[in-house]
Design an enzyme around this catalytic site. Structure first.
Site, PDB file in Angstrom:
ATOM      1  N   ASP A 182      -8.791  -6.481   6.484  1.00  0.00           N
ATOM      2  CA  ASP A 182      -9.093  -7.058   5.213  1.00  0.00           C
ATOM      3  C   ASP A 182      -9.945  -8.013   5.441  1.00  0.00           C
ATOM      4  OD1 ASP A 182      -7.885  -5.256   3.218  1.00  0.00           O
ATOM      5  OD2 ASP A 182      -5.887  -6.335   3.493  1.00  0.00           O
ATOM      6  N   ARG A 222       6.414  -6.257   3.033  1.00  0.00           N
ATOM      7  CA  ARG A 222       5.279  -6.854   2.563  1.00  0.00           C
ATOM      8  C   ARG A 222       5.191  -6.427   1.114  1.00  0.00           C
ATOM      9  NH1 ARG A 222      -0.952  -5.661   4.674  1.00  0.00           N
ATOM     10  NH2 ARG A 222      -0.143  -3.534   4.473  1.00  0.00           N
ATOM     11  N   HIS A 268       0.918  -1.296  -0.029  1.00  0.00           N
ATOM     12  CA  HIS A 268       0.089  -0.168   0.018  1.00  0.00           C
ATOM     13  C   HIS A 268       0.880   1.273   0.055  1.00  0.00           C
ATOM     14  CE1 HIS A 268      -3.668  -2.282   0.436  1.00  0.00           C
ATOM     15  NE2 HIS A 268      -3.128  -2.838   1.607  1.00  0.00           N
ATOM     16  N   ASP A 272      17.051  -9.316  -1.393  1.00  0.00           N
ATOM     17  CA  ASP A 272      18.644  -8.927  -2.022  1.00  0.00           C
ATOM     18  C   ASP A 272      18.636  -7.781  -1.230  1.00  0.00           C
ATOM     19  OD1 ASP A 272      18.893 -11.344  -3.241  1.00  0.00           O
ATOM     20  OD2 ASP A 272      18.587 -10.409  -5.303  1.00  0.00           O
ATOM     21  N   GLN A 294       0.123 -13.786   4.916  1.00  0.00           N
ATOM     22  CA  GLN A 294      -0.985 -12.986   5.448  1.00  0.00           C
ATOM     23  C   GLN A 294      -2.315 -13.943   5.223  1.00  0.00           C
ATOM     24  OE1 GLN A 294      -0.343  -8.209   4.760  1.00  0.00           O
ATOM     25  NE2 GLN A 294      -1.223  -8.929   6.777  1.00  0.00           N
ATOM     26  N   GLU A 316      -5.733 -13.039   5.393  1.00  0.00           N
ATOM     27  CA  GLU A 316      -6.645 -11.670   5.636  1.00  0.00           C
ATOM     28  C   GLU A 316      -7.888 -11.837   4.732  1.00  0.00           C
ATOM     29  OE1 GLU A 316      -4.246  -8.588   4.434  1.00  0.00           O
ATOM     30  OE2 GLU A 316      -3.292  -9.461   2.668  1.00  0.00           O
TER      31      GLU A 316
END
Length: 256
Positions: free
Chosen positions: A179, A75, A51, A89, A151, A153
């Site tokens: 969510d 995330r 987000h 990485d 997750q 959700e």
């Protein structure tokens, strides 16, 4: 051994030992905000590239700003190989994959996050490898050092939680209550009995099979209750809310 690998080793060990680890969400593309919150004493930081406006270079800058003092989980926006590899990485201590509802999705995430023989993560030289200086050490220890978080959700993930928890290589089942409530047709009603029942079900499965239970909450009292229930990898608040709430409180104090 120097660099992020030391931090990652200790972080995963603490998480797997069941230690309560408290983090917060970094949504602002601000290394200064990440540095400040790292100095505050959080056990980990939740960098939100789903987000937030974070591309790989921004994520690297946020992680660098912590000076490797605070483990950072990122995330990812999608379950794609490139995103997972790039986030690891640049030095993330693990990835958080959103909206994982099926075993196939969970297996795909693990596959991209693990080097062979456990997975098919591509091999390159980047910040996590100290730009080549610790290449062999990183490759030898990464699979055991990094956290793989999926997750839960969505109501479909809750229904499928026992199968998701059985996927080898998944370390944490992390609940997104907001969510989850939305998928149940009651958006934002995270304290609704139906949502709380789903949360309890996920926790129960995690405890049965030995997965790390994680969850996010906005307020301290909510997160404290989740910890009392048995959640150990917890997130509280968002950088933007901390800024807004502190500023509003100060302004109210002056005007009153």
């Amino acid at each position: 051994m120097s660099g992020p690998l030391v931090c990652e080793n200790g972080f995963r060990r603490r998480a797997c030992a069941g230690e309560v680890l408290v983090g917060t969400i970094i949504s602002l593309n601000s290394p200064q905000a990440a540095e400040i919150l790292s100095d505050t004493g959080f056990d980990w930081l939740f960098i939100d590239a789903e987000h937030g406006t974070h591309d790989p270079l921004a994520v690297e800058s946020l992680i660098q700003a912590t000076g490797d003092r605070t483990p950072c989980l990122v995330r990812i926006p999608v379950h794609e190989e490139t995103w997972i590899e790039k986030m690891l990485d640049v030095g993330a201590s693990g990835i958080i994959a959103p909206q994982v509802n099926t075993v196939a999705q969970a297996e795909q995430v693990v596959n991209y996050a693990k080097y062979p023989p456990q997975g098919e993560r591509g091999v390159g030289i980047a910040r996590a490898h100290r730009y080549g200086a610790e290449f062999e050490t990183y490759l030898a220890q990464a699979n055991d050092s990094l956290l793989t978080v999926i997750q839960v959700e969505h109501k479909d993930a809750v229904e499928n939680v026992r199968n998701l928890a059985a996927v080898e290589g998944v370390d944490v089942l992390f609940i997104g209550p907001y969510d989850l409530s939305t998928s149940m047709g009651i958006p934002g009603q995270v304290h609704n009995p139906a949502v709380q029942e789903a949360i309890a079900k996920v926790l129960e499965v995690c405890q049965e099979v030995g997965k790390i239970p994680g969850i996010f909450g906005i307020a301290p009292d909510v997160v404290s209750r989740y910890i009392d229930m048995g959640f150990t990898l917890v997130g509280i608040g968002v950088d933007t809310l901390f800024l807004s709430q502190a500023a509003s409180q100060a302004l109210r104090g002056v005007r009153s």
